[in-house]
Design an enzyme around this catalytic site. Structure first.
Site, PDB file in Angstrom:
ATOM      1  N   CYS A 400       1.094  -1.334   0.038  1.00 30.01           N
ATOM      2  CA  CYS A 400      -0.027  -0.070  -0.125  1.00 30.01           C
ATOM      3  C   CYS A 400       0.918   1.168   0.138  1.00 30.01           C
ATOM      4  O   CYS A 400       2.100   1.215   0.361  1.00 30.01           O
ATOM      5  CB  CYS A 400      -1.062  -0.082   1.199  1.00 30.01           C
ATOM      6  SG  CYS A 400      -0.333   0.091   2.845  1.00 30.01           S
ATOM      7  N   SER A 432       3.117  -2.328   4.260  1.00 29.43           N
ATOM      8  CA  SER A 432       2.902  -1.042   3.901  1.00 29.43           C
ATOM      9  C   SER A 432       4.265  -0.621   3.382  1.00 29.43           C
ATOM     10  O   SER A 432       5.317  -1.382   3.260  1.00 29.43           O
ATOM     11  CB  SER A 432       2.966  -0.131   5.267  1.00 29.43           C
ATOM     12  OG  SER A 432       4.455  -0.301   5.790  1.00 29.43           O
ATOM     13  N   ASP A 433       4.171   0.565   2.460  1.00 25.56           N
ATOM     14  CA  ASP A 433       5.559   1.019   1.912  1.00 25.56           C
ATOM     15  C   ASP A 433       6.072   1.438   3.058  1.00 25.56           C
ATOM     16  O   ASP A 433       5.630   1.750   4.091  1.00 25.56           O
ATOM     17  CB  ASP A 433       5.089   2.177   0.919  1.00 25.56           C
ATOM     18  CG  ASP A 433       6.402   2.429  -0.188  1.00 25.56           C
ATOM     19  OD1 ASP A 433       7.324   1.965   0.184  1.00 25.56           O
ATOM     20  OD2 ASP A 433       5.999   2.848  -1.207  1.00 25.56           O
ATOM     21  N   TRP A 434       7.572   1.831   2.938  1.00 22.97           N
ATOM     22  CA  TRP A 434       8.247   1.977   3.979  1.00 22.97           C
ATOM     23  C   TRP A 434       8.042   3.418   4.642  1.00 22.97           C
ATOM     24  O   TRP A 434       7.948   4.466   3.946  1.00 22.97           O
ATOM     25  CB  TRP A 434       9.901   2.099   3.478  1.00 22.97           C
ATOM     26  CG  TRP A 434      10.469   0.651   3.310  1.00 22.97           C
ATOM     27  CD1 TRP A 434      11.691   0.455   3.877  1.00 22.97           C
ATOM     28  CD2 TRP A 434       9.986  -0.603   2.864  1.00 22.97           C
ATOM     29  NE1 TRP A 434      12.109  -0.861   3.458  1.00 22.97           N
ATOM     30  CE2 TRP A 434      10.941  -1.565   3.114  1.00 22.97           C
ATOM     31  CE3 TRP A 434       8.766  -0.596   2.246  1.00 22.97           C
ATOM     32  CZ2 TRP A 434      10.659  -2.868   2.674  1.00 22.97           C
ATOM     33  CZ3 TRP A 434       8.664  -1.987   1.988  1.00 22.97           C
ATOM     34  CH2 TRP A 434       9.425  -3.123   2.216  1.00 22.97           C
TER      35      TRP A 434
END
Length: 667
Positions: A400, A432-434
């Site tokens: 995401c 999640s994206d970072w």
């Protein structure tokens, strides 16, 4: 596109344009795209066989034939069996100073007993154990030690073998049977010097710790005086292994178009593939699948078991700094044909794919704050199709994005996350994206927080055990089950080669092959769009050409190097003409257009003159002296910021116009 405003262009001029135009504009062209893809199928099948033959020659480099992925039902059956065994309570440590920030929050697993009969614990390359005499001297008091090297269990004292105690995180104690639970003052290094300071640390039990280990990343730290950085010989995304259950670490690496060279030692050991936008411009699913297979082999040979790709967002903002990463171009149908080829190619090599960025992440500038508003009809017709196609192909995970959707962050947006599972039929896990998490959103559909540390009070580390344990049991079990299912579907319990930080030898392996380089060159050539060839100027022939002029600063532009700097350090988002900037940037050995053209010209007996700048006056002078002028121009972009305009660099648009006025034979 501009072409649509001026009427339909014939296919022979725009056969690789990401959005071909029909009599009623881009939407009406879908049938034309489908017809085009079908008409070229036989030709592409032959080329795919040739590509496969090339790749087969490089098979000696790869491990034994990868195992075929399990069905989701088989994978979930194994996941359920393991989930029932995840009953161990783990030990969490917290409260370190910034220099030791990496250790904070680790869930340590009990590994066994030392020679002295004391329990020892470990996770992610760190160990907690009791040492009766940490410097080997009988006069030193016993203490509990946290260290980054596994203790030598055959030694009675000085278990790390360094002959000293001063650099260890330590707590003096006579109780060798149990670590000091609760809050206590531990000694550790916190400043730039070697002086030890006492800081309060907390040790406490975490029930269901094994489950929570799979839901949060490790590997990143806040170095003293700096921002965030990836520890050496760790992959971009990692989870801790659980040896008791035979569960490997997840070793996930950027990027969607090649193994990221964020460590200097890796440069030159991997293939720098064409960008995914270039792969999209080939219009060639068999070629994309062959590319995925080759790249999957390289990732597997580097010890990675997951690839953070493909990137499939449909272009909306022309200046988007990450458009070079997005394989769909401007057309959802094209993306929906290529995404499965990529996923199937990569996952056939035992490496799981992570499709990204979900969802409506169409710009980079203000990506952490902008809100995308898209109605359902538009979403399903334009933006969802490449993701749906990846899901249908069995993609293992979805990442995401940073942006908000209808005012809610994408990684906390229950509506959009439910679309994946409830409407698309997605069976894998969502990560999640970072640093894209802004709340604990396990119940909303986010299964895993990456990379697992905090950069400020508003971003990251929301999946720490205290927060997760507030959730209902079925929510925790569902997220854990999805991660386990991917492990078993892809046979990661059997094929994972290493667990950080013990992956150095895999990072240093040279995994590129002549066959891979040939495939990359072929794919790059296939992506080139020839719009016009007046007078059949190309290919250049010795009968009609004696001298060529090579013009433009881009002709001899050097590649940009991050010099080993990690994400967030320096100008990490800078791209060059060979690889875009940011997490998708790769470095390798570059043959510039000038050197490549000069070498080819020598083979054909052409004389070469050149102006390797964007100086218009000099370019005109050089062009007048040649039979053909070749102007090399370009631009690039990078993650986290959009392009300022759509012009070529160095005012090259004006350079091209000036050369065209004095030399009609121009490329």
């Amino acid at each position: 596109p501009r072409a649509c405003r001026s009427g339909s262009l014939p296919w022979r001029l725009v056969r690789q344009r990401p959005t071909p135009c029909g009599p009623r504009g881009p939407r009406a062209s879908r049938a034309a795209v489908a017809h085009r893809l079908g008409a070229m199928a036989r030709f592409r099948a032959v080329r795919a066989l040739l590509a496969a033959a090339l790749l087969a020659r490089g098979a000696a480099l790869a491990a034994p034939e990868p195992l075929h992925p399990l069905s989701w039902s088989e994978a979930y059956a194994r996941a359920d069996a393991t989930l029932a065994k995840m009953t161990e309570t783990l030990l969490q440590v917290g409260g370190f100073c910034q220099r030791q920030e990496f250790v904070s929050g680790l869930l340590l697993q009990k590994r066994g007993l030392t020679a002295g009969g004391s329990p020892y614990y470990g996770a992610a390359g760190y160990f907690l154990y009791y040492d009766p005499h940490c410097d080997g001297k009988p006069s030193s008091r016993g203490r509990w030690v946290i260290h980054y090297r596994q203790p030598d269990l055959e030694r009675a004292t000085d278990l790390d073998g360094d002959g000293q105690c001063s650099r260890d995180i330590q707590y003096e104690s006579e109780d060798k049977g149990q670590p000091p639970m609760g809050v206590h003052g531990w000694s550790m290094q916190c400043g730039h010097g070697a002086d030890m300071e006492r800081r309060s640390l907390t040790l406490h039990d975490v029930p269901q710790g094994e489950k929570l280990t799979l839901l949060k990343g490790v590997g990143w730290e806040h170095p003293l005086g700096g921002w965030f950085n990836l520890r050496k010989w760790w992959y971009v995304g990692n989870t801790a292994a659980i040896p008791r259950l035979g569960l490997p670490s997840l070793n996930m690496q950027d990027a969607a178009a090649g193994f990221r060279t964020n460590f200097e030692e890796v440069v030159g050991s991997v293939t720098v593939w064409p960008s995914l936008l270039a792969m999209g411009a080939t219009w060639d699913p068999p070629l994309v699948k062959a590319f995925g297979e080759a790249m999957g082999r390289e990732f597997a040979s580097k010890g990675a078991n997951g690839i953070l790709g493909p990137s499939v967002n449909v272009h909306r903002v022309a200046r988007n700094g990450r458009n070079f990463e997005y394989m769909s171009g401007e057309d959802p149908y094209l993306g929906s044909r290529l995404a499965p080829a990529y996923v199937e190619g990569v996952q056939s090599q035992g490496v799981f794919a992570v499709v990204k960025h979900w969802v409506f992440n169409q710009q980079e500038t203000n990506r952490n704050s902008e809100s995308s508003v898209v109605d359902d009809k538009t979403a399903w017709e334009l933006y969802y199709p490449p993701f749906q196609a990846a899901v249908d192909a069995g993609v293992s995970a979805v990442m995401c994005s940073y942006n908000r959707v209808d005012g809610e962050y994408a990684c906390s947006n229950k509506k959009q996350l439910s679309v994946l599972h409830d409407q698309m039929g997605f069976k894998g896990f969502v990560q999640s994206d970072w640093w894209a998490t802004h709340e604990q959103s396990l119940a909303k559909g986010l299964d895993q927080e990456m990379p697992g540390n905090r950069i400020n009070e508003d971003t990251g580390n929301f999946f720490e055990p205290g927060n997760l344990l507030k959730e209902d049991q079925d929510v925790i079990d569902s997220a854990t089950r999805r991660v386990l299912a991917v492990m078993y579907k892809m046979h990661l319990d059997k094929t994972t080669k290493c667990a950080p930080p013990h992956c150095k030898e895999w990072f240093l392996k040279n995994v590129s092959t002549p066959e891979h380089v040939a495939l990359a060159r072929s794919a790059a050539a296939r992506s080139v769009v020839l719009l016009k060839n007046e007078g059949r100027l190309l290919p250049l022939e010795a009968e009609s050409v004696r001298r060529i002029a090579i013009i433009g600063a881009a002709a001899d532009a050097p590649p940009f190097s991050t010099h080993g700097r990690g994400q967030g350090q320096g100008d990490w988002a800078t791209g060059d003409y060979y690889s875009g900037g940011g997490s998708g940037h790769l470095e390798g050995e570059v043959v510039t257009p000038f050197h490549g053209l000069s070498r080819k010209a020598a083979q054909h007996g052409f004389e070469v003159t050149y102006s390797l700048s964007d100086d218009v006056r000099e370019a005109v002078r050089v062009a007048k002296s040649a039979d053909v002028a070749i102007v090399v121009a370009g631009t690039t972009s990078g993650e986290s910021r959009d392009r300022k305009n759509l012009s070529l660099d160095g005012d090259a648009d004006r350079l091209i116009d000036a050369v065209a006025k004095v030399r009609r034979t121009i490329v």
